[in-house]
Design an enzyme around this catalytic site. Sequence first.
Site, PDB file in Angstrom:
ATOM      1  N   THR A 390       0.862  -0.754   0.186  1.00 18.54           N
ATOM      2  CA  THR A 390       0.000   0.085  -0.199  1.00 18.54           C
ATOM      3  C   THR A 390       0.921   0.673   0.071  1.00 18.54           C
ATOM      4  OG1 THR A 390      -1.499  -1.167   1.317  1.00 18.54           O
ATOM      5  CG2 THR A 390      -1.299   1.086   2.342  1.00 18.54           C
ATOM      6  N   THR A 408      -3.858   2.250  -2.983  1.00 18.57           N
ATOM      7  CA  THR A 408      -3.572   0.203  -2.757  1.00 18.57           C
ATOM      8  C   THR A 408      -4.282  -0.487  -3.505  1.00 18.57           C
ATOM      9  OG1 THR A 408      -3.527  -2.016  -0.778  1.00 18.57           O
ATOM     10  CG2 THR A 408      -4.797  -0.982  -0.953  1.00 18.57           C
ATOM     11  N   ASN A 410      -3.838  -3.564  -2.503  1.00 19.80           N
ATOM     12  CA  ASN A 410      -3.735  -4.724  -1.779  1.00 19.80           C
ATOM     13  C   ASN A 410      -2.282  -6.128  -1.765  1.00 19.80           C
ATOM     14  OD1 ASN A 410      -4.000  -6.118   0.603  1.00 19.80           O
ATOM     15  ND2 ASN A 410      -5.402  -7.942  -0.545  1.00 19.80           N
ATOM     16  N   ASP A 432      -9.322  -8.982   0.983  1.00 19.87           N
ATOM     17  CA  ASP A 432      -9.945  -8.062   2.943  1.00 19.87           C
ATOM     18  C   ASP A 432     -10.705  -8.919   3.549  1.00 19.87           C
ATOM     19  OD1 ASP A 432      -7.091  -7.700   3.177  1.00 19.87           O
ATOM     20  OD2 ASP A 432      -7.759  -5.516   2.601  1.00 19.87           O
ATOM     21  N   SER A 462      -7.634  -1.672   6.705  1.00 19.67           N
ATOM     22  CA  SER A 462      -7.048  -0.936   8.112  1.00 19.67           C
ATOM     23  C   SER A 462      -5.780   0.030   8.269  1.00 19.67           C
ATOM     24  CB  SER A 462      -5.533  -2.470   8.524  1.00 19.67           C
ATOM     25  OG  SER A 462      -6.408  -3.294   9.153  1.00 19.67           O
ATOM     26  N   GLY A 483      -0.291  -3.359   5.772  1.00 22.96           N
ATOM     27  CA  GLY A 483      -1.942  -4.727   5.551  1.00 22.96           C
ATOM     28  C   GLY A 483      -1.909  -4.418   6.976  1.00 22.96           C
TER      29      GLY A 483
END
Length: 578
Positions: A390, A408, A410, A432, A462, A483
């Site tokens: 990200t 992002t 991921n 996610d 997050s 993450g």
Amino acid sequence: MDGRFFQLSCTKIMAMAGGVLLLLSQTVYSAAILEGQRMHPVEGKNGMVVTSHFLATQSAQEVLEKGGNAIDAAVTAAFSLAVTQPRSGNIGGGGFMLISSEKKNEVVAIDYREKAPGKATVDMFLDKDGNADKIVSRFSHLAAGVPGTVAGLGMALEQYGTISLEEAMAPAIKLAEEGFAVTPRFSNGLKKREKRLKKWDSSKRIFYKPDGSYYEPGDLFVQKDLAATLKRISQNGIKEFYEGKTAELLVAEMAKHGGLITMEDMKNYSPELRTPVHGNYRGYDIYSMSPPSSGGTHVVQILNILEGYPISEYGHNSAQTIHLMAEAMKRAYADRSLYLGDEDFVKIPLKGLTSKTYAASLREKIDINKATPSSTISPGKPLPYESNETTHFSIVDKFGNAVSNTYTINFSYGSGIIVEGAGFLLNNEMDDFSAKPGVPNAYGLLGGEANKVEPNKRMLSSMSPTIVKKGGKNFLVTGSPGGSRIITTTLQVIMNVIDHGLNIQSAVAASRIHHQWMPDQLRVEEGLSPDTVKKLQEMGHEVKTKSAMGAIQSIMIRDGVMYGGADPRRSTGLAAGL
Ligand code: GLY
């Protein structure tokens, strides 16, 4: 390879390319490496840009120099990162942007997180035996959510910017079309992810030379398909991505490989303006990302718990401070597993989770000398419901605006799949979601019903872009990739500044720790003293030293001076002041 050597080796290539821009870039690049080794921040009076890539910093800096505001510079940086840092910069992913305006005394959040396609189903990632299939949720066309980045950046520019989309995208188009010199980090990243990327012809063609060999530091990296896509968006507007040729290419890619995203999904995508989570820590106002990110909620929750302890007296990274941080983190991540999801679909007890009273009740359960085993911690009972890469950047301008943006795809390079003919990577953000309650995702995070897959729902994040204000003035702009570690990384920069009085460069560079409840493990970076680790072990923590966490690009403003701190964990990062 150190900065100076790299600069020399590139000079040859640059002479061949004859690019003045490249020459400038490399000078700044080597400066970035040297800068990262210094523990004092970069200063500015009229603006500050901190991103994880020097070329993006430069593009944004030029916008500020020409009189643009922080939002103009942010959109410019985001498009530039999509070209120069394809492992995380993107137009095929999503993210969150916090914008603070001192003049209007408001902080707003743009939620441009990806959404599940309309045909998504709750069990789409379960195999025939009912087990979560990680390959499907991470490395297939089903892994992709409907991208939000282009719409989110468009919204930011239209509602808060002053320049045109064409102006904001011009540097990115140039970088894609004319190319830029490959850095050691860029080259290493592609070598490391060779297996994932070479699986798809469309990706292989972009990221490796025609004979399959690697791009090495100093090579020129040109992205013609991406340049054409960016040009279409620049000329035809945001709609191009969602309804035009770009959407058609993405949907054709899906149809060819069993993906779910349709033209209707693309057309129906819209970013949302959200109210950020707001908390208060030792007299500072904390604004951070609200659901569908869990980031802001838990940054505020952990700070609320820790506010009850004299952290500055205990000292930076002392065993006592780390113990209390870990205990607070465990309780927050336990709550995350039960309560957090997309608020458009589930009710989240946000006020309860972020209240001082609830924090006090959690604090009562913390033993100041002993670790509580995670197995004995369950999600708590806040007040009833109210009705793996990200990248983050931070920008402030001379007009009192601040932008904190994390976006992002991921994983590093997302799903690894380039959309044929469009030149950009698809995210693998569907991972996610909780594929199956109780089964951890790629970051070891547990989730439940609140974060199950549902059509058109946003998957829990997050990401924690954060702006801290003091007396109505922007004080700290921060956020990170990483993450599940994003929340705790962001938290520590806030604490390093507020509790421990570190300057922003030291605050971002300092060794970090992380606990996420499950697994019951206190993860630490190198740099903690052995006797601190020993004390933590004696308190009952299982301490594991692992690789660096996060890359936090931050700005602090004090007495009218802007201080930028680029995280030395990213060799290409650069803070630049005006
Ligand atoms: N994909 C990581 C996050 O959004 O938290």
